[in-house]
Design a protein around this motif. Structure first.
Motif, PDB file in Angstrom:
ATOM      1  N   ASP A  18       5.011  -4.296   0.429  1.00 12.71           N
ATOM      2  CA  ASP A  18       4.081  -3.194   0.157  1.00 12.71           C
ATOM      3  C   ASP A  18       4.221  -2.695  -1.285  1.00 12.71           C
ATOM      4  OD1 ASP A  18       3.275  -3.417   2.758  1.00 12.71           O
ATOM      5  OD2 ASP A  18       4.084  -1.491   3.430  1.00 12.71           O
ATOM      6  N   LEU A  19       5.462  -2.576  -1.744  1.00 15.16           N
ATOM      7  CA  LEU A  19       5.693  -2.088  -3.109  1.00 15.16           C
ATOM      8  C   LEU A  19       5.211  -3.097  -4.154  1.00 15.16           C
ATOM      9  CD1 LEU A  19       9.191  -0.499  -2.494  1.00 15.16           C
ATOM     10  CD2 LEU A  19       7.131   0.751  -3.175  1.00 15.16           C
ATOM     11  N   GLU A  21       2.795  -5.186  -3.676  1.00 17.12           N
ATOM     12  CA  GLU A  21       1.335  -5.116  -3.584  1.00 17.12           C
ATOM     13  C   GLU A  21       0.783  -3.965  -4.431  1.00 17.12           C
ATOM     14  OE1 GLU A  21      -2.336  -6.408  -2.471  1.00 17.12           O
ATOM     15  OE2 GLU A  21      -0.480  -7.373  -1.791  1.00 17.12           O
ATOM     16  N   LYS A  22       1.583  -2.889  -4.553  1.00 16.72           N
ATOM     17  CA  LYS A  22       1.179  -1.733  -5.355  1.00 16.72           C
ATOM     18  C   LYS A  22       1.421  -1.953  -6.850  1.00 16.72           C
ATOM     19  CE  LYS A  22       2.073   1.840  -1.826  1.00 16.72           C
ATOM     20  NZ  LYS A  22       1.030   2.860  -2.004  1.00 16.72           N
ATOM     21  N   GLY A  23       2.038  -3.081  -7.201  1.00 21.75           N
ATOM     22  CA  GLY A  23       2.203  -3.415  -8.606  1.00 21.75           C
ATOM     23  C   GLY A  23       3.565  -3.074  -9.194  1.00 21.75           C
ATOM     24  N   HIS A  24       4.523  -2.698  -8.358  1.00 21.81           N
ATOM     25  CA  HIS A  24       5.858  -2.384  -8.859  1.00 21.81           C
ATOM     26  C   HIS A  24       6.695  -3.659  -8.971  1.00 21.81           C
ATOM     27  CE1 HIS A  24       5.070   1.900  -8.463  1.00 21.81           C
ATOM     28  NE2 HIS A  24       4.559   1.653  -7.279  1.00 21.81           N
ATOM     29  N   LEU A 143       5.193   6.637  -6.285  1.00 26.92           N
ATOM     30  CA  LEU A 143       5.094   5.705  -5.156  1.00 26.92           C
ATOM     31  C   LEU A 143       4.248   6.268  -4.017  1.00 26.92           C
ATOM     32  CD1 LEU A 143       8.801   4.424  -4.934  1.00 26.92           C
ATOM     33  CD2 LEU A 143       6.895   3.449  -6.219  1.00 26.92           C
TER      34      LEU A 143
END
Length: 257
Positions: A18-19, A21-24, A143
């Motif tokens: 998930d992280l 996917e968020k670009g982190h 986040l």
């Protein structure tokens, strides 16, 4: 944000994916990774390697190895980092981990996972405690996580609240599982389902969720109840019902295998 995830099981892998996917920037370590990872999640060769370059460290392992992991990374953690101890263990173990990491001055957070992870992933509700918890909430604002703060707290306060809550939730699930099994054995499943439903607001689907959730997550929940038993015994409380809940989960685990 550079994020290291220690333990890439059901919860850790979902958080990592998930992280990413968020670009982190996300990397992690697991001695036996079995879950599929997002293409941007880097799998490294050890816990210390994963920790050394991170801003945020999420430790999502089994409670049985959490002390060992803290010892492994103690020499590489740094004062600017946040280390989130997310394993389901009692407050005494969380305190012991914070003590192991204290010489490095890493900012330790007692971060409890307050609901099953698969439905919401990284947006699962969390509860944060410890000296650095208020500044941690500011740090992770980018986040957009679902984190509640235990005010004026110390390490172990989030763990205590999670385990006290588990006495209720897992205990109710155990009663429902046993009642449904008994109803089936006596050929009165619809009758006992009606009795349970009258106590939980007529939500028939919730009965199935309690039963299936207990079966699916029996091993993890059994370990959770063992942590509850240890916590209660340390406090001088006799965990009679909680032992029954733990035994029920062990029975479900055996029947599933």
């Amino acid at each position: 944000m550079k994020i290291a995830i220690l333990g890439l099981g059901e919860a850790g892998s979902r958080f990592a994916n998930d992280l990413a996917e968020k670009g982190h920037q996300v990397w992690g370590y697991d001695p036996n990774p079995v879950y599929k990872l997002h293409a941007d999640v880097q799998l490294l060769d050890s816990n210390p390697t994963a920790v050394s370059q991170a801003d945020l460290i999420l430790s999502v392992n089994l409670s049985s190895v959490s002390i060992q992991i803290a010892q492994e990374i103690a020499s590489v953690t740094k004062p600017h980092q946040y280390f989130c101890e997310m394993n389901t263990s009692g407050p005494q173990k969380k305190i012991a981990i914070a003590e192991i990491l204290r010489p490095s001055a890493v900012r330790v957070i007692d971060l409890a996972i307050m609901a099953p992870v698969p439905p919401k992933g990284i947006l699962t509700p969390f509860l944060a405690a410890g000296e650095y918890a208020p500044e941690f909430l500011d740090f992770v604002k980018p986040l957009a996580l679902d984190i509640s703060l235990v005010e004026n707290s110390v390490i172990g306060d989030a763990a205590t609240r999670k385990l006290l809550r588990s006495i209720v939730y897992k205990g109710i699930a155990a009663v429902i599982c046993e009642a449904m099994e008994a109803g089936e054995a006596f050929g009165m499943e619809s009758y006992i389902r009606g009795q349970i439903s009258s106590l939980i607001g007529g939500n028939n689907e919730l009965i199935d969720r309690f039963v299936e959730g207990s079966r699916t997550h029996a091993l993890r929940r059994m370990h959770e109840m063992e942590a509850v038993i240890e916590m209660l015994e340390n406090q001088g409380v006799e965990p009679i019902v909680t032992r029954g809940t733990r035994d029920n989960l062990e029975k479900l685990l055996t029947s599933c295998h």
